[in-house]
Design a protein around this motif. Structure first.
Motif, PDB file in Angstrom:
ATOM      1  N   LYS A  14       0.827  -1.208   0.000  1.00 18.37           N
ATOM      2  CA  LYS A  14       0.000   0.000   0.000  1.00 18.37           C
ATOM      3  C   LYS A  14       0.861   1.257   0.000  1.00 18.37           C
ATOM      4  CE  LYS A  14      -4.132  -1.979   2.043  1.00 18.37           C
ATOM      5  NZ  LYS A  14      -5.062  -1.980   3.160  1.00 18.37           N
ATOM      6  N   SER A  17       2.372   1.662  -3.481  1.00 17.57           N
ATOM      7  CA  SER A  17       1.352   2.136  -4.413  1.00 17.57           C
ATOM      8  C   SER A  17       1.074   3.623  -4.222  1.00 17.57           C
ATOM      9  CB  SER A  17       0.065   1.323  -4.227  1.00 17.57           C
ATOM     10  OG  SER A  17      -0.939   1.814  -5.056  1.00 17.57           O
ATOM     11  N   SER A 106     -17.733  -1.790 -16.394  1.00 18.95           N
ATOM     12  CA  SER A 106     -16.811  -2.918 -16.229  1.00 18.95           C
ATOM     13  C   SER A 106     -16.966  -3.984 -17.307  1.00 18.95           C
ATOM     14  CB  SER A 106     -16.976  -3.543 -14.849  1.00 18.95           C
ATOM     15  OG  SER A 106     -18.307  -3.958 -14.666  1.00 18.95           O
ATOM     16  N   LYS A 154      -8.213  -2.546 -19.056  1.00 18.20           N
ATOM     17  CA  LYS A 154      -7.231  -2.765 -17.999  1.00 18.20           C
ATOM     18  C   LYS A 154      -6.415  -4.010 -18.347  1.00 18.20           C
ATOM     19  CE  LYS A 154      -6.028  -1.872 -13.634  1.00 18.20           C
ATOM     20  NZ  LYS A 154      -5.193  -0.784 -13.298  1.00 18.20           N
ATOM     21  N   SER A 157      -5.410  -6.732 -14.174  1.00 14.77           N
ATOM     22  CA  SER A 157      -6.598  -7.159 -13.437  1.00 14.77           C
ATOM     23  C   SER A 157      -7.805  -7.107 -14.363  1.00 14.77           C
ATOM     24  CB  SER A 157      -6.813  -6.280 -12.207  1.00 14.77           C
ATOM     25  OG  SER A 157      -7.102  -4.960 -12.611  1.00 14.77           O
ATOM     26  N   ASP A 159     -10.623  -5.493 -13.888  1.00 12.60           N
ATOM     27  CA  ASP A 159     -11.375  -4.247 -13.925  1.00 12.60           C
ATOM     28  C   ASP A 159     -10.620  -3.154 -13.189  1.00 12.60           C
ATOM     29  OD1 ASP A 159     -13.475  -2.602 -14.615  1.00 12.60           O
ATOM     30  OD2 ASP A 159     -14.832  -3.360 -13.079  1.00 12.60           O
ATOM     31  N   THR A 161      -9.824  -0.470 -10.380  1.00 11.65           N
ATOM     32  CA  THR A 161      -9.988  -0.439  -8.930  1.00 11.65           C
ATOM     33  C   THR A 161     -10.472   0.952  -8.506  1.00 11.65           C
ATOM     34  OG1 THR A 161      -7.728   0.321  -8.525  1.00 11.65           O
ATOM     35  CG2 THR A 161      -8.079  -2.082  -8.658  1.00 11.65           C
ATOM     36  N   THR A 162     -10.906   1.059  -7.255  1.00 14.76           N
ATOM     37  CA  THR A 162     -11.304   2.378  -6.744  1.00 14.76           C
ATOM     38  C   THR A 162     -10.103   3.323  -6.740  1.00 14.76           C
ATOM     39  OG1 THR A 162     -10.978   1.586  -4.481  1.00 14.76           O
ATOM     40  CG2 THR A 162     -13.225   1.527  -5.348  1.00 14.76           C
ATOM     41  N   ASN A 163      -8.907   2.782  -6.536  1.00 16.29           N
ATOM     42  CA  ASN A 163      -7.687   3.592  -6.592  1.00 16.29           C
ATOM     43  C   ASN A 163      -7.465   4.141  -8.001  1.00 16.29           C
ATOM     44  OD1 ASN A 163      -5.277   4.681  -5.406  1.00 16.29           O
ATOM     45  ND2 ASN A 163      -4.126   3.092  -6.476  1.00 16.29           N
ATOM     46  N   ASP A 164      -7.691   3.316  -9.029  1.00 14.44           N
ATOM     47  CA  ASP A 164      -7.578   3.776 -10.417  1.00 14.44           C
ATOM     48  C   ASP A 164      -8.552   4.914 -10.694  1.00 14.44           C
ATOM     49  OD1 ASP A 164      -5.709   1.744 -10.978  1.00 14.44           O
ATOM     50  OD2 ASP A 164      -7.250   0.374 -11.730  1.00 14.44           O
TER      51      ASP A 164
END
Length: 173
Positions: A14, A17, A106, A154, A157, A159, A161-164
């Motif tokens: 984390k 990232s 998605s 993507k 992965s 889909d 992510t919320t971070n993306d």
């Protein structure tokens, strides 16, 4: 004491990232401040965002007020022909631009998403690609949208992510 090895590994991942995201935003800001020329800056931004979010395609659509269209200013790879969408026609880019709200789909091939995508599916035909998933955010100048940034497919992965999503929103605001 942080506990077992798994907790330390998660903390490390984390932290790494977060540092990568921070460095990317720093380099984006640095490029803007040193290169006031949009022709120089936008292709580099698209490549950086594409690498950061690990996507196959990243493009920037800007609004042309005279033609009332969103047109593709820059895209990863090579653009063979001009791509534009009328602002008032039903498609996902126009919806994002007109509402100022991001949209994430998605599964673009699902029948329930076809209406929301609208004319955007023509993008695939012009690029000779298939869009599996897409994230589109408005590019804002103050409170007004001046275009959209689109990332699709993507790589690693399944889909986004919320971070993306948060990272792309931060870059486009």
């Amino acid at each position: 004491m942080m506990g077992n090895g798994t907790a330390k590994d998660n903390f490390f991942l984390k932290t790494r990232s977060a540092l990568q995201d921070t460095l990317t935003l720093f380099f984006v800001t640095k490029n803007i401040s040193f290169n006031n020329n949009i022709e120089f800056y936008l292709p580099r931004l698209v490549e950086m965002v594409s690498d950061l979010l690990e996507v196959e395609r990243c493009s920037i659509f800007l609004y042309d007020g005279i033609k009332d269209q969103l047109y593709c200013k820059v895209i990863t790879g090579r653009l063979r022909e001009a791509i534009q969408f009328d602002r008032d026609k039903p498609n996902i880019l126009s919806t994002v631009f007109n509402t100022g709200q991001s949209i994430h789909i998605s599964n673009c091939s699902a029948p329930e998403n076809k209406e929301q995508l609208g004319d955007y599916v023509l993008f695939n035909q012009k690029l000779h690609t298939v869009t599996r998933n897409v994230l589109i955010c408005p590019i804002k100048l103050g409170n007004n949208a001046i275009g959209c940034v689109e990332v699709a497919n993507k790589r690693k992965s399944q889909d986004f992510t919320t971070n993306d999503i948060m990272l792309l929103k931060n870059i486009s605001d």
